[in-house]
Scaffold this motif. Structure first.
Motif, PDB file in Angstrom:
ATOM      1  N   PRO A 218       0.792  -1.222   0.000  1.00 47.01           N
ATOM      2  CA  PRO A 218       0.000   0.000   0.000  1.00 47.01           C
ATOM      3  C   PRO A 218       0.834   1.288   0.000  1.00 47.01           C
ATOM      4  O   PRO A 218       0.371   2.327  -0.490  1.00 47.01           O
ATOM      5  N   ASP A 219       2.062   1.221   0.527  1.00 45.68           N
ATOM      6  CA  ASP A 219       2.892   2.424   0.544  1.00 45.68           C
ATOM      7  C   ASP A 219       3.716   2.593  -0.729  1.00 45.68           C
ATOM      8  O   ASP A 219       4.543   3.501  -0.842  1.00 45.68           O
ATOM      9  N   GLY A 220       3.478   1.722  -1.727  1.00 42.19           N
ATOM     10  CA  GLY A 220       4.156   1.882  -3.005  1.00 42.19           C
ATOM     11  C   GLY A 220       5.496   1.180  -3.115  1.00 42.19           C
ATOM     12  O   GLY A 220       6.325   1.549  -3.951  1.00 42.19           O
ATOM     13  N   THR A 221       5.719   0.161  -2.323  1.00 39.71           N
ATOM     14  CA  THR A 221       6.957  -0.605  -2.398  1.00 39.71           C
ATOM     15  C   THR A 221       6.720  -1.878  -3.214  1.00 39.71           C
ATOM     16  O   THR A 221       5.781  -2.633  -2.930  1.00 39.71           O
ATOM     17  N   VAL A 222       7.551  -2.111  -4.206  1.00 37.63           N
ATOM     18  CA  VAL A 222       7.416  -3.317  -5.021  1.00 37.63           C
ATOM     19  C   VAL A 222       7.657  -4.543  -4.149  1.00 37.63           C
ATOM     20  O   VAL A 222       8.656  -4.622  -3.427  1.00 37.63           O
ATOM     21  N   ALA A 223       6.747  -5.511  -4.225  1.00 37.59           N
ATOM     22  CA  ALA A 223       6.818  -6.685  -3.359  1.00 37.59           C
ATOM     23  C   ALA A 223       6.996  -7.981  -4.119  1.00 37.59           C
ATOM     24  O   ALA A 223       7.164  -9.039  -3.500  1.00 37.59           O
ATOM     25  N   PHE A 224       6.968  -7.914  -5.458  1.00 43.41           N
ATOM     26  CA  PHE A 224       7.026  -9.177  -6.203  1.00 43.41           C
ATOM     27  C   PHE A 224       8.434  -9.745  -6.334  1.00 43.41           C
ATOM     28  O   PHE A 224       8.647 -10.724  -7.043  1.00 43.41           O
ATOM     29  N   GLY A 225       9.389  -9.166  -5.627  1.00 49.10           N
ATOM     30  CA  GLY A 225      10.742  -9.701  -5.643  1.00 49.10           C
ATOM     31  C   GLY A 225      11.050 -10.617  -4.475  1.00 49.10           C
ATOM     32  O   GLY A 225      12.214 -10.996  -4.266  1.00 49.10           O
ATOM     33  N   SER A 226      10.040 -10.994  -3.712  1.00 49.35           N
ATOM     34  CA  SER A 226      10.252 -11.837  -2.538  1.00 49.35           C
ATOM     35  C   SER A 226      10.675 -13.249  -2.930  1.00 49.35           C
ATOM     36  O   SER A 226      10.500 -13.676  -4.074  1.00 49.35           O
ATOM     37  N   LYS A 413      13.621  -3.329  -9.800  1.00 49.82           N
ATOM     38  CA  LYS A 413      14.219  -1.989  -9.886  1.00 49.82           C
ATOM     39  C   LYS A 413      13.466  -1.123 -10.888  1.00 49.82           C
ATOM     40  O   LYS A 413      13.182   0.049 -10.627  1.00 49.82           O
ATOM     41  N   LYS A 414      13.152  -1.692 -12.047  1.00 47.54           N
ATOM     42  CA  LYS A 414      12.418  -0.936 -13.065  1.00 47.54           C
ATOM     43  C   LYS A 414      11.043  -0.525 -12.558  1.00 47.54           C
ATOM     44  O   LYS A 414      10.615   0.621 -12.722  1.00 47.54           O
ATOM     45  N   ALA A 415      10.341  -1.473 -11.952  1.00 42.78           N
ATOM     46  CA  ALA A 415       8.998  -1.190 -11.460  1.00 42.78           C
ATOM     47  C   ALA A 415       9.013  -0.151 -10.350  1.00 42.78           C
ATOM     48  O   ALA A 415       8.159   0.733 -10.296  1.00 42.78           O
ATOM     49  N   GLN A 416      10.014  -0.248  -9.463  1.00 37.25           N
ATOM     50  CA  GLN A 416      10.083   0.713  -8.357  1.00 37.25           C
ATOM     51  C   GLN A 416      10.338   2.124  -8.861  1.00 37.25           C
ATOM     52  O   GLN A 416       9.770   3.097  -8.341  1.00 37.25           O
ATOM     53  N   ARG A 417      11.171   2.260  -9.875  1.00 39.94           N
ATOM     54  CA  ARG A 417      11.411   3.592 -10.461  1.00 39.94           C
ATOM     55  C   ARG A 417      10.113   4.170 -11.011  1.00 39.94           C
ATOM     56  O   ARG A 417       9.832   5.362 -10.836  1.00 39.94           O
ATOM     57  N   GLU A 418       9.332   3.337 -11.670  1.00 42.46           N
ATOM     58  CA  GLU A 418       8.078   3.828 -12.243  1.00 42.46           C
ATOM     59  C   GLU A 418       7.068   4.205 -11.158  1.00 42.46           C
ATOM     60  O   GLU A 418       6.376   5.219 -11.289  1.00 42.46           O
ATOM     61  N   ILE A 419       6.996   3.424 -10.115  1.00 37.77           N
ATOM     62  CA  ILE A 419       6.066   3.740  -9.029  1.00 37.77           C
ATOM     63  C   ILE A 419       6.505   5.008  -8.310  1.00 37.77           C
ATOM     64  O   ILE A 419       5.677   5.852  -7.950  1.00 37.77           O
ATOM     65  N   ASP A 420       7.800   5.163  -8.118  1.00 40.75           N
ATOM     66  CA  ASP A 420       8.292   6.386  -7.484  1.00 40.75           C
ATOM     67  C   ASP A 420       7.932   7.619  -8.302  1.00 40.75           C
ATOM     68  O   ASP A 420       7.623   8.697  -7.761  1.00 40.75           O
ATOM     69  N   LYS A 421       7.953   7.479  -9.634  1.00 41.20           N
ATOM     70  CA  LYS A 421       7.531   8.593 -10.492  1.00 41.20           C
ATOM     71  C   LYS A 421       6.066   8.905 -10.252  1.00 41.20           C
ATOM     72  O   LYS A 421       5.671  10.063 -10.163  1.00 41.20           O
ATOM     73  N   GLN A 422       5.256   7.849 -10.193  1.00 38.77           N
ATOM     74  CA  GLN A 422       3.824   8.049  -9.961  1.00 38.77           C
ATOM     75  C   GLN A 422       3.565   8.797  -8.668  1.00 38.77           C
ATOM     76  O   GLN A 422       2.698   9.684  -8.604  1.00 38.77           O
ATOM     77  N   LEU A 423       4.314   8.435  -7.645  1.00 44.58           N
ATOM     78  CA  LEU A 423       4.079   9.000  -6.309  1.00 44.58           C
ATOM     79  C   LEU A 423       4.854  10.280  -6.080  1.00 44.58           C
ATOM     80  O   LEU A 423       4.793  10.867  -4.989  1.00 44.58           O
ATOM     81  N   GLY A 424       5.620  10.717  -7.069  1.00 43.88           N
ATOM     82  CA  GLY A 424       6.367  11.970  -6.960  1.00 43.88           C
ATOM     83  C   GLY A 424       7.441  11.958  -5.911  1.00 43.88           C
ATOM     84  O   GLY A 424       7.663  12.931  -5.203  1.00 43.88           O
ATOM     85  N   ARG A 425       8.168  10.863  -5.860  1.00 44.47           N
ATOM     86  CA  ARG A 425       9.231  10.786  -4.851  1.00 44.47           C
ATOM     87  C   ARG A 425      10.537  10.303  -5.466  1.00 44.47           C
ATOM     88  O   ARG A 425      10.596   9.986  -6.635  1.00 44.47           O
TER      89      ARG A 425
END
Length: 425
Positions: A218-226, A413-425
């Motif tokens: 929910p906080d925007g952290t990619v979790a599918f790398g577990s 890494k790719k997905a996290q960069r994209e989510i960070d863009k979405q969330l403006g961080r």
């Protein structure tokens, strides 16, 4: 209600816009009432993707006409969009020609964060508590509601009862049992399982969920790398190594023809396909969730659907909200009609779903129960860029390309960069 066209292609069967005024239906070419007029002071442009189910377009026109009859000052232009609906919508939202009201499939938080869709908390009123939890969670961004769910689409595994019984196979409850069944049911002429012509379909997402994992927190952290996600994705390779998957079928997983025509005894598809399956197979079919990856895991079904949104930058926000409220909050009979008369879907309002006769018995009732117990929806940050990173990695892993851990880590890494863009961080 997803765009499903059993006779033709998935989406492209009709195009054009139709204007609904008080008592008048106009197309871009001509009017069915050439002498008719309109007292409307506002015209709303309402977009739908080109639903494949017979009668869906006519229903949308009828709803628009009924709305204008009740609100003569607001005309409605229904625009039926074939082909790449999402691409066309995203491009049009950047222009002055953007629709006032439009539907989207899997909800994207980025539309709300970019200010392209309006918060619609005021539209729900006292009916808010009547919408199921999944429908509310899907459209919530930072505590506000940015759309009204129109239909829930439940996706699950169909199987031929007679085929499994003849082979002495019980319905699988773990991924290992599913893989073994698919291999055992494969013959020279048929394959055991159809997931989609890309050989993956929803299976990668489902595998992560079924092994206790998640896609994005929910906080925007990619979790599918577990570790659990990696284990499940590597397990999918077995289906490919066993050559038990149907590939190259004329239509994709959304169409039940592979199952109904006997090309496979098991197929992943949606509730929308059940009328066609029932018509072809009678009672010789059952439905299952995607099985738990292993004992102790959790089965999963995917719940998608379509959501009605209001263009926050349009000239008619108040009127657009009025339309959305009238149709998708207040008109329970029309909501039931839309969900049950053109394919089969679940109304997001619990009181409406409870009165839907087609969902009250048999496999349809089982599917609704499976969704309530095991239903999962893609996270709001799961946009094209994020999903492409994940799906690309999954395809490589099941295809035996590269080191699975490294491939998945790169996708994270790719997905996290994209989510960070979405969330403006």
């Amino acid at each position: 209600m997803s765009a499903r066209r059993f006779e033709l292609s998935r989406r492209g069967f009709l195009t054009g816009s139709l204007l609904i005024t008080a008592g008048t239906v106009l197309t871009t070419a001509c009017s069915t009432n050439p002498g008719g007029g309109s007292s409307a002071s506002t015209t709303l442009n309402v977009w739908y993707h080109a639903y494949g189910e017979a009668g869906a377009q006519q229903a949308a026109l009828r709803y628009a006409k009924e709305f204008t009859k009740a609100n003569p000052d607001i005309a409605v232009k229904v625009t039926w969009v074939p082909g790449d609906y999402s691409g066309k919508l995203n491009a049009t939202l950047l222009t002055d020609g953007a629709p006032d009201v439009f539907e989207i499939g899997d909800f994207s938080e980025s539309l709300a964060r970019r200010g392209q869709i309006a918060a619609v908390d005021d539209v729900y009123g006292s009916a808010r508590s009547d919408f199921n939890t999944n429908a509310m969670e899907t459209v919530t961004v930072d505590g506000k509601l940015y759309g009204v769910k129109m239909v829930d689409d439940v996706m699950m595994l169909y199987y031929r009862k007679s085929a499994l019984s003849k082979a002495g196979i019980t319905p699988p409850t773990t991924f290992g049992e599913l893989a073994a069944a698919a291999e055992a049911l494969s013959t020279r002429k048929t394959k055991g399982l159809f997931l989609g012509n890309d050989a993956v379909g929803d299976s990668a997402i489902l595998s992560v969920w079924s092994n206790g994992g998640d896609l994005v927190t929910p906080d925007g952290t990619v979790a599918f790398g577990s570790d659990g996600a990696l284990e499940a994705l590597k397990g999918l390779k077995r289906l490919h190594d066993d050559k038990s998957l149907l590939l190259g079928f004329p239509t994709d997983w959304w169409d039940p023809s592979a199952l109904t025509q006997g090309s496979v005894p098991m197929q992943w598809s949606g509730l929308w396909a059940m009328p066609a399956v029932s018509s072809a197979l009678g009672d010789d079919f059952g439905v299952l969730p995607w099985p738990a990856y292993k004992t102790g895991g959790s089965p999963a079904v995917r719940v998608g659907g379509w959501t009605s949104c209001v263009n926050a930058k349009g000239d008619h926000v108040a009127e657009a909200k009025k339309f959305v409220q009238w149709l998708w909050v207040r008109q329970s009979e029309l909501q039931k009609d839309f969900a049950g008369s053109y394919g089969l879907h679940v109304p997001p309002r619990t009181s409406v779903a409870a009165t839907a006769e087609k969902l009250s018995a048999g496999p349809a009732k089982e599917a609704v129960a499976l969704a309530a117990k095991y239903g999962k929806h893609n996270p709001g940050t799961w946009d094209t860029a994020v999903s492409s990173a994940f799906n690309g990695a999954a395809a490589k892993i099941v295809g035996g390309q590269g080191d699975p851990a490294a491939v998945l880590a790169d996708a994270v890494k790719k997905a996290q960069r994209e989510i960070d863009k979405q969330l403006g961080r």
